[in-house]
Design a protein around this motif. Sequence first.
Motif, PDB file in Angstrom:
ATOM      1  N   THR A   1     -42.650  21.127 -17.830  1.00 37.14           N
ATOM      2  CA  THR A   1     -42.470  22.558 -17.604  1.00 37.14           C
ATOM      3  C   THR A   1     -43.542  23.364 -18.315  1.00 37.14           C
ATOM      4  OG1 THR A   1     -40.073  22.291 -17.354  1.00 37.14           O
ATOM      5  CG2 THR A   1     -40.881  24.494 -17.892  1.00 37.14           C
ATOM      6  N   GLN A   2     -43.764  23.040 -19.584  1.00 36.86           N
ATOM      7  CA  GLN A   2     -44.761  23.771 -20.360  1.00 36.86           C
ATOM      8  C   GLN A   2     -46.173  23.532 -19.830  1.00 36.86           C
ATOM      9  OE1 GLN A   2     -43.954  26.015 -22.419  1.00 36.86           O
ATOM     10  NE2 GLN A   2     -41.785  25.535 -22.635  1.00 36.86           N
TER      11      GLN A   2
ATOM     12  N   LEU B   1     -35.738  20.465 -29.440  1.00 37.10           N
ATOM     13  CA  LEU B   1     -35.047  20.215 -28.169  1.00 37.10           C
ATOM     14  C   LEU B   1     -33.840  19.317 -28.338  1.00 37.10           C
ATOM     15  CD1 LEU B   1     -38.111  19.596 -25.871  1.00 37.10           C
ATOM     16  CD2 LEU B   1     -36.667  21.609 -25.947  1.00 37.10           C
TER      17      LEU B   1
ATOM     18  N   ASP C   1     -39.391  16.300 -19.959  1.00 36.69           N
ATOM     19  CA  ASP C   1     -39.157  17.371 -18.996  1.00 36.69           C
ATOM     20  C   ASP C   1     -39.677  18.705 -19.529  1.00 36.69           C
ATOM     21  OD1 ASP C   1     -38.005  15.463 -17.424  1.00 36.69           O
ATOM     22  OD2 ASP C   1     -35.934  16.087 -17.790  1.00 36.69           O
ATOM     23  N   ASP C   2     -39.518  18.921 -20.829  1.00 33.03           N
ATOM     24  CA  ASP C   2     -40.043  20.146 -21.438  1.00 33.03           C
ATOM     25  C   ASP C   2     -41.568  20.173 -21.338  1.00 33.03           C
ATOM     26  OD1 ASP C   2     -39.836  22.576 -23.186  1.00 33.03           O
ATOM     27  OD2 ASP C   2     -40.975  21.290 -24.547  1.00 33.03           O
ATOM     28  N   TRP C   3     -42.206  19.016 -21.587  1.00 30.39           N
ATOM     29  CA  TRP C   3     -43.659  18.950 -21.490  1.00 30.39           C
ATOM     30  C   TRP C   3     -44.128  19.289 -20.077  1.00 30.39           C
ATOM     31  CZ3 TRP C   3     -48.424  19.292 -22.745  1.00 30.39           C
ATOM     32  CH2 TRP C   3     -49.427  18.660 -22.009  1.00 30.39           C
TER      33      TRP C   3
ATOM     34  N   ARG D   1     -35.610  14.635 -22.384  1.00 30.23           N
ATOM     35  CA  ARG D   1     -35.640  16.093 -22.502  1.00 30.23           C
ATOM     36  C   ARG D   1     -37.016  16.586 -22.949  1.00 30.23           C
ATOM     37  NH1 ARG D   1     -30.439  17.374 -21.667  1.00 30.23           N
ATOM     38  NH2 ARG D   1     -28.897  15.792 -22.269  1.00 30.23           N
ATOM     39  N   ALA D   2     -37.634  15.861 -23.854  1.00 26.43           N
ATOM     40  CA  ALA D   2     -38.971  16.253 -24.300  1.00 26.43           C
ATOM     41  C   ALA D   2     -39.994  16.084 -23.183  1.00 26.43           C
ATOM     42  CB  ALA D   2     -39.373  15.428 -25.516  1.00 26.43           C
TER      43      ALA D   2
ATOM     44  N   ARG E   1     -44.795  22.953 -31.416  1.00 26.20           N
ATOM     45  CA  ARG E   1     -43.677  22.106 -31.001  1.00 26.20           C
ATOM     46  C   ARG E   1     -44.176  20.859 -30.283  1.00 26.20           C
ATOM     47  NH1 ARG E   1     -40.824  25.227 -27.498  1.00 26.20           N
ATOM     48  NH2 ARG E   1     -40.914  24.012 -25.582  1.00 26.20           N
TER      49      ARG E   1
END
Length: 308
Positions: free
Chosen positions: A292-293, A19, A288-290, A285-286, A159
């Motif tokens: 979402t995932q 990311l 926010d990615d978590w 960013r990580a 990831r």
Amino acid sequence: MTRIRPLTVAAVAALALPLAACASQPVATPELPEQDVAHWVMPLDEFWAPTIDALPNYTENLLVAECMGEEGIDWPIPWQPTDDASYLPPTANMSGMQVLTPEVAREYGYRAPANTGRSDPEGAETMTKLNAIAASTPGFEPLFGACLDEAREQVPSLRLNDWRNRLAGWYYESMEAAMRAPEVEQTGAAWQQCLQDRGYPVDLAAPLTLDEWMPSEELLAKTGVPARWQPGDGGPENPLSQAEVDLAVADAECRASSGWMDAFYQAMWDAQVELVAQHADELVRARDDWITQRDAMLALVAEHAPAH
């Protein structure tokens, strides 16, 4: 033979998170939480979740089970909780730091759960059952591998485990920095003297050092406390002794009265403040990615999880 691990699987090396390469606009430095020594709240906590590897692995295993079922192979994955609270023992915190208070010491000695992770008494039984299926199924490995590859197209397990390890590395980096802080070393000497005044021949410079943590093997031998135990080990073969409780209570009281606990907390906090400022883009960013995932995985779990 492939040994199946249906529970949490942690990556063994911290790798760069992809990311970070996708960064476009810089983000603002995240706001800091309120300080709380009793619960060892730290600036990195909001970027971590107890389910950050448990949920991906559970989701992955459910998808593998469905894939195997389509090939006529029963692959029983038991129900697991998906909320963070279920994976954080009452005495634990996001840092994995054992906050030794007199109250905790009286109940657990030095054996209070310090790290995130859910105790699952059915885990060993499940692994035994799955390994037996694997051993008795002709052509199992290529079939299982294909199902796992298919599941990982939907679940970012590797990831997210990379990210988990990177966070764990930063937590430990901040802990090491705190151990070296001058004010921590000064209060460590006061802590040592406090315990010596109570009749405990402590030779450690502080409760936590780069080389050894309380209680040291030497101190255990001198005070008659049973040999080093495994975390959570309180079974009949190694019960919690009064000698251990007495030592742990004295240790906890001296950590507080010497000022070591507050000094160590502040030094670790300051180190994490620097880490958050330095890696703000990557952290946000990580996180926010978590989020979402996680939402996507919860939807998959709702669709594929067994009844509970």
